[in-house]
Design an enzyme around this catalytic site. Structure first.
Site, PDB file in Angstrom:
ATOM      1  N   TYR A   1      60.298 -19.269   0.621  1.00 43.65           N
ATOM      2  CA  TYR A   1      58.909 -20.007   0.852  1.00 43.65           C
ATOM      3  C   TYR A   1      57.736 -19.312   0.260  1.00 43.65           C
ATOM      4  O   TYR A   1      57.583 -18.110   0.355  1.00 43.65           O
ATOM      5  CB  TYR A   1      58.436 -20.138   2.459  1.00 43.65           C
ATOM      6  CG  TYR A   1      59.265 -20.524   3.342  1.00 43.65           C
ATOM      7  CD1 TYR A   1      60.716 -21.449   2.897  1.00 43.65           C
ATOM      8  CD2 TYR A   1      59.465 -20.417   4.750  1.00 43.65           C
ATOM      9  CE1 TYR A   1      61.551 -21.719   3.790  1.00 43.65           C
ATOM     10  CE2 TYR A   1      60.475 -20.801   5.578  1.00 43.65           C
ATOM     11  CZ  TYR A   1      61.209 -21.459   4.975  1.00 43.65           C
ATOM     12  OH  TYR A   1      62.490 -21.687   5.888  1.00 43.65           O
TER      13      TYR A   1
ATOM     14  N   LYS B   1      64.188  -9.693   5.082  1.00 44.23           N
ATOM     15  CA  LYS B   1      64.633 -11.024   4.298  1.00 44.23           C
ATOM     16  C   LYS B   1      65.407 -10.627   3.034  1.00 44.23           C
ATOM     17  O   LYS B   1      66.342 -11.419   2.681  1.00 44.23           O
ATOM     18  CB  LYS B   1      63.241 -11.531   3.600  1.00 44.23           C
ATOM     19  CG  LYS B   1      62.219 -12.160   4.819  1.00 44.23           C
ATOM     20  CD  LYS B   1      62.877 -13.539   5.629  1.00 44.23           C
ATOM     21  CE  LYS B   1      62.358 -13.790   6.640  1.00 44.23           C
ATOM     22  NZ  LYS B   1      63.012 -14.597   7.525  1.00 44.23           N
TER      23      LYS B   1
ATOM     24  N   THR C   1      58.042 -12.926  -0.570  1.00 46.35           N
ATOM     25  CA  THR C   1      58.075 -11.502  -0.466  1.00 46.35           C
ATOM     26  C   THR C   1      59.180 -10.673  -1.241  1.00 46.35           C
ATOM     27  O   THR C   1      58.865  -9.585  -1.613  1.00 46.35           O
ATOM     28  CB  THR C   1      57.631 -10.866   1.083  1.00 46.35           C
ATOM     29  OG1 THR C   1      57.367  -9.826   1.359  1.00 46.35           O
ATOM     30  CG2 THR C   1      58.997 -11.222   1.943  1.00 46.35           C
TER      31      THR C   1
ATOM     32  N   TYR D   1      59.478  -6.196   7.570  1.00 49.86           N
ATOM     33  CA  TYR D   1      59.656  -7.688   7.636  1.00 49.86           C
ATOM     34  C   TYR D   1      60.213  -7.938   6.038  1.00 49.86           C
ATOM     35  O   TYR D   1      61.085  -8.721   6.106  1.00 49.86           O
ATOM     36  CB  TYR D   1      58.211  -8.292   7.877  1.00 49.86           C
ATOM     37  CG  TYR D   1      58.454  -9.708   7.434  1.00 49.86           C
ATOM     38  CD1 TYR D   1      59.214 -10.699   8.083  1.00 49.86           C
ATOM     39  CD2 TYR D   1      57.801 -10.232   6.233  1.00 49.86           C
ATOM     40  CE1 TYR D   1      59.392 -12.083   7.979  1.00 49.86           C
ATOM     41  CE2 TYR D   1      57.992 -11.725   5.956  1.00 49.86           C
ATOM     42  CZ  TYR D   1      58.667 -12.423   6.889  1.00 49.86           C
ATOM     43  OH  TYR D   1      58.620 -13.948   6.489  1.00 49.86           O
TER      44      TYR D   1
ATOM     45  N   ASP E   1      66.553 -21.369  20.333  1.00 45.94           N
ATOM     46  CA  ASP E   1      65.281 -20.517  20.362  1.00 45.94           C
ATOM     47  C   ASP E   1      65.080 -19.743  21.740  1.00 45.94           C
ATOM     48  O   ASP E   1      65.250 -20.335  22.599  1.00 45.94           O
ATOM     49  CB  ASP E   1      64.078 -21.475  20.036  1.00 45.94           C
ATOM     50  CG  ASP E   1      62.870 -20.832  19.438  1.00 45.94           C
ATOM     51  OD1 ASP E   1      62.472 -19.850  19.988  1.00 45.94           O
ATOM     52  OD2 ASP E   1      62.528 -21.403  18.480  1.00 45.94           O
ATOM     53  N   ASN E   2      64.796 -18.561  21.429  1.00 45.85           N
ATOM     54  CA  ASN E   2      64.289 -17.852  22.548  1.00 45.85           C
ATOM     55  C   ASN E   2      63.084 -17.858  23.072  1.00 45.85           C
ATOM     56  O   ASN E   2      62.657 -17.354  23.910  1.00 45.85           O
ATOM     57  CB  ASN E   2      64.915 -16.303  22.388  1.00 45.85           C
ATOM     58  CG  ASN E   2      64.019 -15.385  21.472  1.00 45.85           C
ATOM     59  OD1 ASN E   2      63.014 -16.219  20.804  1.00 45.85           O
ATOM     60  ND2 ASN E   2      64.318 -14.344  21.173  1.00 45.85           N
ATOM     61  N   LEU E   3      62.309 -18.790  22.530  1.00 44.41           N
ATOM     62  CA  LEU E   3      60.926 -18.872  22.625  1.00 44.41           C
ATOM     63  C   LEU E   3      60.145 -17.641  22.609  1.00 44.41           C
ATOM     64  O   LEU E   3      58.995 -17.591  23.333  1.00 44.41           O
ATOM     65  CB  LEU E   3      60.684 -19.602  24.099  1.00 44.41           C
ATOM     66  CG  LEU E   3      61.576 -20.905  24.189  1.00 44.41           C
ATOM     67  CD1 LEU E   3      61.357 -21.735  25.534  1.00 44.41           C
ATOM     68  CD2 LEU E   3      60.924 -21.979  23.000  1.00 44.41           C
TER      69      LEU E   3
ATOM     70  N   SER F   1      61.551 -15.528   1.712  1.00 40.28           N
ATOM     71  CA  SER F   1      60.237 -15.758   1.725  1.00 40.28           C
ATOM     72  C   SER F   1      59.801 -15.055  -0.025  1.00 40.28           C
ATOM     73  O   SER F   1      60.597 -14.157  -0.395  1.00 40.28           O
ATOM     74  CB  SER F   1      59.553 -14.589   2.593  1.00 40.28           C
ATOM     75  OG  SER F   1      58.273 -14.292   2.100  1.00 40.28           O
TER      76      SER F   1
ATOM     77  N   PHE G   1      66.022 -20.345  10.835  1.00 39.41           N
ATOM     78  CA  PHE G   1      64.527 -19.888  10.772  1.00 39.41           C
ATOM     79  C   PHE G   1      64.263 -18.618  11.830  1.00 39.41           C
ATOM     80  O   PHE G   1      63.177 -18.101  11.866  1.00 39.41           O
ATOM     81  CB  PHE G   1      63.817 -21.143  11.595  1.00 39.41           C
ATOM     82  CG  PHE G   1      63.499 -22.268  10.771  1.00 39.41           C
ATOM     83  CD1 PHE G   1      62.913 -22.500   9.439  1.00 39.41           C
ATOM     84  CD2 PHE G   1      64.268 -23.417  11.116  1.00 39.41           C
ATOM     85  CE1 PHE G   1      62.692 -23.488   8.992  1.00 39.41           C
ATOM     86  CE2 PHE G   1      64.114 -24.645  10.232  1.00 39.41           C
ATOM     87  CZ  PHE G   1      63.501 -24.616   9.152  1.00 39.41           C
TER      88      PHE G   1
ATOM     89  N   GLY H   1      59.499 -23.286  16.709  1.00 40.32           N
ATOM     90  CA  GLY H   1      58.591 -22.581  15.959  1.00 40.32           C
ATOM     91  C   GLY H   1      57.822 -23.402  14.942  1.00 40.32           C
ATOM     92  O   GLY H   1      58.119 -24.583  14.961  1.00 40.32           O
TER      93      GLY H   1
END
Ligand code: NAD
Ligand code: UD1
Length: 338
Positions: free
Chosen positions: A177, A153, A127, A149, A31-33, A125, A81, A10
């Site tokens: 972040y 977190k 947030t 979302y 990662d599952n993309l 985050s 992540f 990502g």
């Protein structure tokens, strides 16, 4: 160190993998993309001149994860992540967000206990502060996120805090972040949103490229100097360096360690837009639109704890963020899918 990076294909993960490789660490990506491309990992390998072990797997798939951890008995730590991150989508698809983000954290915690891994760094985050006094400081009591979302977190932070109580030898690092933007200066890796971007910088960049007609500025009647919202934009390469620094400083230092990763500087929507136009010498049409539900007028980090304790601070300015975003956009007009 040998680091397993979930979500390493990502946006933030790919830049962090590059920094890890450059600092001499070995990287295993899971990662599952679902929101990224294998090509990002290929490009990181090329930039670093080193290889990455890559698994296309879902972090909620316990059997797949157990097989990976059983295969690699030398993992020193995890950077987590992997997650879904679109605020608006999380309101429409809460089950998907809670399942993906919470079960992912739970499965990884289980793997840590099962395979004796003591170090984890988690992507949190700003947030989690909710609407709070600014600047946001790590010691503040946390707010009530207004969307699923944000809840994921807050809940993931709580799960990891509780795990650290039960496993006193663990080092749990929670990195909050602020607003990551920009791209690697090579123009080889960057943010590749699928569909219409939700966030400001990729939206500006796609308007500048002519892929979108104009920017909608969500509200110019906030109690800020120019009426538009203020955020703490941080260059993704500074953020990536922050992860490596946190890992190196805090590995095997047991307990819970919380850090804001921001610049400590507030920039308004209008200031970011004019900086982007000035730095890249182009015009970005805009219109003033109604406020977006859930937006807070202004927030930025108190970033002093990371500087004091990790010896890390963001060094790239708004001009670099705008220049590097535009370089990535012009070199990869359709992201990784050329
Ligand atoms: P991103 O979507 O580019 O990266 C997330 C990666 O995780 C993607 O490659 C995706 O394919 C992968 N993924 C998602 N669910 C998965 C699963 N179940 N199993 C395996 N892989 C999975 O997002 P990003 O901007 O790089 O964000 C990385 C992390 O940082 C996320 O947890 C996000 O919530 C958090 N974060 C991001 C921002 C931001 O503005 N970008 C801000 C704060 C926090
Ligand atoms: C959003 C999320 C936050 C998440 C962060 C990083 C919301 C409410 N918050 O933060 O939880 O951690 O992204 O992924 O979605 N703007 C415009 N026009 C646009 C887009 C944005 O004017 O087309 C404005 C917004 O109103 C905001 C600012 O630009 O004032 C930054 O927006 P954005 O990039 O989405 O980040 P945040 O809202 O700070």
């Amino acid at each position: 160190m040998v680091i397993l990076v979930t979500g390493g294909a990502g946006y933030i993960g790919s830049h962090t993998c590059l920094e890890l490789l450059r600092a001499g660490h070995q990287v295993i990506v899971v990662d599952n993309l679902c929101n990224s491309s294998r090509e990002a990992v290929n490009r990181v390998e090329k930039l670093a001149g080193k290889s990455i072990i890559f698994y296309q797997a879902d972090v909620t798939d316990e059997a797949a994860l157990a097989a990976i951890f059983a295969q690699h008995t030398n993992i020193d730590g995890i950077i987590h992540f992997a997650g879904l991150k679109a605020v608006g989508e999380s309101v429409v698809k809460p089950q998907q967000y809670y399942y993906n983000n919470i079960v992912g954290t739970l499965v990884l915690s289980k793997m840590m206990a099962q395979f004796g891994i003591k170090n984890i760094v988690f992507s949190s985050s700003a947030t989690v502060y909710g609407e709070n006094e600014i600047p946001f400081v790590e010691t503040m009591s946390l707010g009530v996120p207004t969307n699923p979302y944000g809840q994921t977190k807050l809940m993931s932070e709580q799960i990891l805090k509780d795990m650290a109580v039960a496993h006193q030898e663990w080092s749990v690092v929670l990195l909050r972040y602020f607003n990551p933007v920009g791209a690697h200066e090579s123009g080889q890796i960057g943010e590749a949103p699928q569909g219409i971007p939700n966030n400001l910088m990729p939206f500006i960049s796609q308007v500048a490229a002519g892929r979108l007609e104009k920017l909608n500025i969500f509200g110019n009647d906030y109690p800020t100097p120019d009426g538009t919202c203020i955020r703490d934009y941080i260059h993704v390469c500074d953020l990536a360096e922050g992860h490596v620094r946190a890992l190196e400083k805090l590995a095997d230092k047991s307990g819970v360690h919380v850090y804001n990763l921001g610049t400590g500087q507030g920039t308004s929507v209008m200031q970011l837009l004019t900086a982007f136009e000035r730095v890249n010498q182009l015009h970005v049409p805009y219109t003033i639109a109604p406020r977006r539900a859930g937006d807070i007028a202004a927030f930025y980090a108190d970033a002093s704890k990371a500087e004091r304790e990790l010896g890390w601070r963001a060094v790239r300015d708004i001009e670099a963020m705008c220049r590097d975003t535009w370089r990535w956009q012009t070199m990869n007009s359709h992201g990784y899918d050329q």
